[in-house]
Every structure is written in C-alpha cells, then in structure tokens.
Design a protein around this motif. Structure first.
Motif, PDB file in Angstrom:
ATOM      1  N   ASP A 100       0.810  -1.225   0.000  1.00  0.00           N
ATOM      2  CA  ASP A 100       0.000   0.000   0.000  1.00  0.00           C
ATOM      3  C   ASP A 100       0.841   1.272   0.000  1.00  0.00           C
ATOM      4  O   ASP A 100       0.332   2.350  -0.288  1.00  0.00           O
ATOM      5  CB  ASP A 100      -0.965   0.006   1.192  1.00  0.00           C
ATOM      6  CG  ASP A 100      -0.251  -0.117   2.528  1.00  0.00           C
ATOM      7  OD1 ASP A 100       0.840  -0.734   2.573  1.00  0.00           O
ATOM      8  OD2 ASP A 100      -0.782   0.404   3.530  1.00  0.00           O
ATOM      9  N   THR A 101       2.144   1.161   0.307  1.00  0.00           N
ATOM     10  CA  THR A 101       3.001   2.357   0.301  1.00  0.00           C
ATOM     11  C   THR A 101       3.737   2.533  -1.022  1.00  0.00           C
ATOM     12  O   THR A 101       4.363   3.555  -1.248  1.00  0.00           O
ATOM     13  CB  THR A 101       4.037   2.314   1.447  1.00  0.00           C
ATOM     14  OG1 THR A 101       4.874   1.183   1.264  1.00  0.00           O
ATOM     15  CG2 THR A 101       3.367   2.259   2.803  1.00  0.00           C
ATOM     16  N   LEU A 102       3.678   1.514  -1.885  1.00  0.00           N
ATOM     17  CA  LEU A 102       4.321   1.621  -3.197  1.00  0.00           C
ATOM     18  C   LEU A 102       3.426   2.422  -4.134  1.00  0.00           C
ATOM     19  O   LEU A 102       2.234   2.154  -4.248  1.00  0.00           O
ATOM     20  CB  LEU A 102       4.572   0.229  -3.790  1.00  0.00           C
ATOM     21  CG  LEU A 102       5.646  -0.594  -3.098  1.00  0.00           C
ATOM     22  CD1 LEU A 102       5.621  -2.039  -3.579  1.00  0.00           C
ATOM     23  CD2 LEU A 102       7.021   0.009  -3.323  1.00  0.00           C
ATOM     24  N   ARG A 103       4.004   3.416  -4.769  1.00  0.00           N
ATOM     25  CA  ARG A 103       3.264   4.271  -5.696  1.00  0.00           C
ATOM     26  C   ARG A 103       3.909   4.192  -7.076  1.00  0.00           C
ATOM     27  O   ARG A 103       5.133   4.055  -7.182  1.00  0.00           O
ATOM     28  CB  ARG A 103       3.318   5.738  -5.235  1.00  0.00           C
ATOM     29  CG  ARG A 103       2.778   5.965  -3.844  1.00  0.00           C
ATOM     30  CD  ARG A 103       1.262   6.109  -3.876  1.00  0.00           C
ATOM     31  NE  ARG A 103       0.711   6.323  -2.563  1.00  0.00           N
ATOM     32  CZ  ARG A 103       0.130   5.371  -1.840  1.00  0.00           C
ATOM     33  NH1 ARG A 103       0.029   4.151  -2.296  1.00  0.00           N
ATOM     34  NH2 ARG A 103      -0.365   5.635  -0.649  1.00  0.00           N
ATOM     35  N   PRO A 104       3.120   4.322  -8.144  1.00  0.00           N
ATOM     36  CA  PRO A 104       3.726   4.357  -9.478  1.00  0.00           C
ATOM     37  C   PRO A 104       4.667   5.561  -9.571  1.00  0.00           C
ATOM     38  O   PRO A 104       4.395   6.602  -8.977  1.00  0.00           O
ATOM     39  CB  PRO A 104       2.541   4.537 -10.422  1.00  0.00           C
ATOM     40  CG  PRO A 104       1.317   4.280  -9.615  1.00  0.00           C
ATOM     41  CD  PRO A 104       1.677   4.471  -8.177  1.00  0.00           C
ATOM     42  N   ALA A 119       8.131   1.359  -9.192  1.00  0.00           N
ATOM     43  CA  ALA A 119       7.382   1.992  -8.110  1.00  0.00           C
ATOM     44  C   ALA A 119       8.333   2.811  -7.247  1.00  0.00           C
ATOM     45  O   ALA A 119       9.553   2.648  -7.309  1.00  0.00           O
ATOM     46  CB  ALA A 119       6.670   0.943  -7.254  1.00  0.00           C
ATOM     47  N   ALA A 121       8.644   4.379  -3.109  1.00  0.00           N
ATOM     48  CA  ALA A 121       8.100   4.272  -1.753  1.00  0.00           C
ATOM     49  C   ALA A 121       8.841   5.214  -0.822  1.00  0.00           C
ATOM     50  O   ALA A 121      10.038   5.455  -0.986  1.00  0.00           O
ATOM     51  CB  ALA A 121       8.207   2.845  -1.243  1.00  0.00           C
ATOM     52  N   GLN A 122       8.108   5.719   0.156  1.00  0.00           N
ATOM     53  CA  GLN A 122       8.685   6.569   1.197  1.00  0.00           C
ATOM     54  C   GLN A 122       9.010   5.681   2.393  1.00  0.00           C
ATOM     55  O   GLN A 122       8.152   4.963   2.893  1.00  0.00           O
ATOM     56  CB  GLN A 122       7.649   7.628   1.593  1.00  0.00           C
ATOM     57  CG  GLN A 122       8.176   8.699   2.512  1.00  0.00           C
ATOM     58  CD  GLN A 122       8.914   9.797   1.774  1.00  0.00           C
ATOM     59  OE1 GLN A 122       8.595  10.113   0.644  1.00  0.00           O
ATOM     60  NE2 GLN A 122       9.897  10.369   2.422  1.00  0.00           N
TER      61      GLN A 122
END
Length: 146
Positions: A100-104, A119, A121-122
C-alpha cells in the motif's frame, strides 16, 4: 506476498528489489570478461557451483562506472529461468515495504528510466525506487544474441 525488500545503493540513490527475486548476496571480487557483450555486462562469475553473468547496474542505468570497493555486492536475482548477478555499490539492509506504500513513479521518471523503476516508496525520510528485475534481465537477454 512478501513485503521484504533488499536496499541497494548506486551512487547516492537508494533502490530496492523484492526479496522474492533475490537468491543471495555475494561480495564482488571481479568477473571474467566475455568478448562481444554489452558494456554493462561485467562478465561471468562462479557462485555456488553455477556460472552467472554480472550486470553492472550503474552502467545499465546510464551512470558512470565505478571501481568496486569492499562494500560492492553482487545481488544474485532470478526471473523465470534466468539467473543474473547485479553489481551494486552496496546492499546491506532488508526493509519491509507494504504494498500500500508503493506508488507508481511519476510519468517522466517511468519514461526516462526505461521501465527499470516500477514503483516509488517513502521509508521515513528516505525515498526508494523499486527496480523491475524482470525488465533488467529481459533486456539483458534481448541484447545477448545480437
């Protein structure tokens, strides 16, 4: 699905690869050059009884090559039937990154990175990029016979 990832460094940037793609990590003591291979292919190494091609991830990503150091590592990864070693500046940390923390990645990054970054991620104050191991290996295979 495992959320564990190996953190690797290239220059001053942190990337991650999924733990599921990683067979093992090794120190890098050099590779046997193979004539006619792409410039980013460092050569072949023997690890645990098998011969594995090594891709210099710095050169693969368009960064200047660097002399290996004591921190240099080969991350042996597998995608499908292919096994390849990825030469990186360092790899010493395993982190848990929830899906859920991985973003395109932003569109410009996705385009400019030739699809290698799938992806972002923070991690606290750190920003890490998830590397598409399959893409790196497929690209390497694609050019191997040329």
């Amino acid at each position: 699905m495992s959320d564990l990832h190996v953190v690797l460094k290239l220059a001053d940037t942190e990337y991650v690869v999924s733990w599921q793609d990683v067979l093992h990590l090794e120190s890098f003591i050099g590779a046997t050059k193979v004539p006619g291979t792409r410039p980013y292919v460092s050569g072949l190494i023997q690890i645990r009884g098998r011969v594995v091609p090594v891709v210099d991830l710095r050169m693969r990503f368009g960064l200047p090559s660097a002399e290996p150091t004591l921190d240099s590592r080969v991350i042996v990864v597998q995608s499908g039937a292919r096994t390849v070693g990825l030469l990186v500046d360092s790899a010493r940390e395993v982190v848990n990154i929830g899906a859920d923390t991985l973003r395109p990645p932003p569109e410009v990054i996705a385009h400019e990175s030739a699809g290698f970054v799938k992806a972002v991620a923070q991690l606290g104050k750190r920003l890490v990029m998830l590397v598409d191991v399959g893409r790196i290996i497929d690209e390497e295979q694609e050019h191997h016979g040329k």
